[in-house]
Design a protein around this motif. Structure first.
Motif, PDB file in Angstrom:
ATOM      1  N   VAL A 136       0.865  -1.173   0.000  1.00 38.14           N
ATOM      2  CA  VAL A 136       0.000   0.000   0.000  1.00 38.14           C
ATOM      3  C   VAL A 136       0.902   1.223   0.000  1.00 38.14           C
ATOM      4  O   VAL A 136       1.686   1.417   0.934  1.00 38.14           O
ATOM      5  CB  VAL A 136      -0.938   0.017   1.230  1.00 38.14           C
ATOM      6  N   LYS A 137       0.807   2.018  -1.046  1.00 34.24           N
ATOM      7  CA  LYS A 137       1.704   3.155  -1.206  1.00 34.24           C
ATOM      8  C   LYS A 137       1.027   4.444  -0.743  1.00 34.24           C
ATOM      9  O   LYS A 137      -0.195   4.560  -0.747  1.00 34.24           O
ATOM     10  CB  LYS A 137       2.128   3.288  -2.669  1.00 34.24           C
ATOM     11  N   SER A 138       1.828   5.403  -0.363  1.00 34.01           N
ATOM     12  CA  SER A 138       1.284   6.677   0.110  1.00 34.01           C
ATOM     13  C   SER A 138       0.951   7.623  -1.032  1.00 34.01           C
ATOM     14  O   SER A 138       0.071   8.474  -0.906  1.00 34.01           O
ATOM     15  CB  SER A 138       2.273   7.358   1.063  1.00 34.01           C
ATOM     16  N   GLU A 139       1.622   7.467  -2.166  1.00 39.37           N
ATOM     17  CA  GLU A 139       1.377   8.381  -3.289  1.00 39.37           C
ATOM     18  C   GLU A 139       0.230   7.868  -4.156  1.00 39.37           C
ATOM     19  O   GLU A 139      -0.089   6.675  -4.149  1.00 39.37           O
ATOM     20  CB  GLU A 139       2.642   8.547  -4.131  1.00 39.37           C
ATOM     21  N   PRO A 140      -0.419   8.767  -4.915  1.00 38.42           N
ATOM     22  CA  PRO A 140      -1.512   8.353  -5.800  1.00 38.42           C
ATOM     23  C   PRO A 140      -1.028   7.346  -6.842  1.00 38.42           C
ATOM     24  O   PRO A 140       0.137   7.349  -7.250  1.00 38.42           O
ATOM     25  CB  PRO A 140      -1.960   9.657  -6.461  1.00 38.42           C
ATOM     26  N   ALA A 142     -14.751  11.812 -10.037  1.00 37.46           N
ATOM     27  CA  ALA A 142     -14.652  13.059  -9.274  1.00 37.46           C
ATOM     28  C   ALA A 142     -14.213  12.782  -7.842  1.00 37.46           C
ATOM     29  O   ALA A 142     -13.388  13.510  -7.272  1.00 37.46           O
ATOM     30  CB  ALA A 142     -16.003  13.780  -9.281  1.00 37.46           C
ATOM     31  N   ALA A 143     -14.748  11.714  -7.249  1.00 35.52           N
ATOM     32  CA  ALA A 143     -14.382  11.360  -5.875  1.00 35.52           C
ATOM     33  C   ALA A 143     -12.927  10.904  -5.797  1.00 35.52           C
ATOM     34  O   ALA A 143     -12.215  11.245  -4.851  1.00 35.52           O
ATOM     35  CB  ALA A 143     -15.309  10.267  -5.360  1.00 35.52           C
ATOM     36  N   ILE A 170      -5.352  15.145  -6.707  1.00 39.26           N
ATOM     37  CA  ILE A 170      -4.613  15.205  -7.966  1.00 39.26           C
ATOM     38  C   ILE A 170      -5.351  16.106  -8.947  1.00 39.26           C
ATOM     39  O   ILE A 170      -6.540  16.389  -8.785  1.00 39.26           O
ATOM     40  CB  ILE A 170      -4.429  13.808  -8.585  1.00 39.26           C
ATOM     41  N   ASN A 171      -4.652  16.551  -9.974  1.00 42.03           N
ATOM     42  CA  ASN A 171      -5.262  17.395 -10.998  1.00 42.03           C
ATOM     43  C   ASN A 171      -6.346  16.641 -11.764  1.00 42.03           C
ATOM     44  O   ASN A 171      -7.402  17.185 -12.069  1.00 42.03           O
ATOM     45  CB  ASN A 171      -4.177  17.912 -11.951  1.00 42.03           C
ATOM     46  N   LEU A 198      -8.581  11.398 -16.422  1.00 39.40           N
ATOM     47  CA  LEU A 198      -9.774  11.523 -17.258  1.00 39.40           C
ATOM     48  C   LEU A 198      -9.469  11.227 -18.719  1.00 39.40           C
ATOM     49  O   LEU A 198     -10.286  10.599 -19.415  1.00 39.40           O
ATOM     50  CB  LEU A 198     -10.384  12.914 -17.104  1.00 39.40           C
ATOM     51  N   ARG A 199      -8.322  11.652 -19.199  1.00 38.86           N
ATOM     52  CA  ARG A 199      -7.951  11.344 -20.587  1.00 38.86           C
ATOM     53  C   ARG A 199      -7.817   9.837 -20.795  1.00 38.86           C
ATOM     54  O   ARG A 199      -8.318   9.283 -21.776  1.00 38.86           O
ATOM     55  CB  ARG A 199      -6.634  12.038 -20.949  1.00 38.86           C
TER      56      ARG A 199
END
Length: 277
Positions: A98-102, A202-203, A210-211, A216-217
């Motif tokens: 389990v990583k801390s970054e997205p 969106a959630a 994050i941006n 989305l792309r």
């Protein structure tokens, strides 16, 4: 979290019945507390998570729904459920990192697209009952006129019409993503249900701070949805997601008195106000 002898005895009974290997192993571990009424069980060389209902369940959240959702999922998305018996939901423990970054946008979009392609679970995600629950269970001193106006406005306008209805997880953040070699799997399915794919996106964007453009792309390409259409729908859901997050932090502040939740709530309210400008 601590459990009474009665709780431990009832869990041991369920484990012995549904996991015969537990008898050969002799015992299960005494149960390291996790969160939300969960315990970590070691049975021989296998590990499981056992969940028990919390005292004040939120609208639309139940162990029965979690079990039904996990039973419907194909392998590779979430943990395998073992049983739902005597008030306990037991699922396999997903070993991994389990990583801390997205998560990388492409990997996360692929995981969500795989989930959203499945058959619907059979119950809809409704945010308004949750928002009202959080309002009622927040600290009275924190219930501002702005919060009440936003809640009334959302009740009047209603939730956005779904772009595409699908099974959604609704709690996609770094802590709920388990990396296993070249795959990512999702844990903690308590909020799962059928909802708009754009609400899920969106959630996820808000929860991971994050941006979201790359996500989305990538998702639009996988799902064959016009990118601009997807962007607009995600934008419609953004105020609802920010309201949900701010309200949840307020409720957790009252429950725990942990000032971290006050800071997070204030940040969420600021972001929500910014959506009106």
């Amino acid at each position: 979290m601590p459990y009474s002898k009665r709780h431990n005895a009832s869990l041991q009974k369920v484990i012995t019945h549904y996991l015969p290997a537990a008898q050969a192993a002799g015992c299960f571990s005494a149960l390291e507390g996790l969160s939300g009424g969960s315990v970590h069980c070691n049975i021989g060389e296998r590990q499981y998570i056992a969940r028990h209902p919390v005292l004040s369940p939120m609208p639309g959240v139940s162990l029965k729904r979690q079990y039904r959702a996990l039973k419907r999922l194909p392998a590779g998305i979430g943990p395998k459920p073992v049983c739902l018996a005597d008030g306990w939901l037991i699922v396999e423990w997903l070993a991994g990192e389990v990583k801390s970054e997205p998560a990388p946008a492409r990997a996360l979009s692929s995981l969500l697209y795989q989930l959203h392609r499945q058959h619907c679970f059979g119950w809809r995600i409704c945010l308004l009952p949750l928002l009202e629950y959080y309002w009622q269970n927040a600290s009275p001193a924190r219930r501002t006129p702005y919060w009440l106006r936003r809640l009334k406005s959302m009740k009047h306008s209603g939730e956005p019409k779904p772009l595409r209805l699908a099974p959604v997880h609704m709690d996609v953040h770094a802590g709920n993503l388990v990396y296993q070699q070249n795959t990512i799997r999702l844990i903690d399915w308590e909020y799962a249900g059928d909802g708009d794919i754009a609400l899920e996106l969106a959630a996820a964007i808000a929860a991971n701070n994050i941006n979201g453009e790359a996500l989305l792309r990538a998702y639009a390409s996988l799902s064959n949805i016009d990118p601009e259409t997807l962007h607009r729908q995600v934008a419609r859901w953004r105020p609802w997601v920010m309201m949900l997050m701010a309200s949840w932090y307020e409720c957790r502040w009252r429950q725990t008195q942990d000032r971290t939740f006050l800071t997070l709530a204030d940040e969420a309210w600021s972001l929500l106000r910014a959506t009106n400008q």
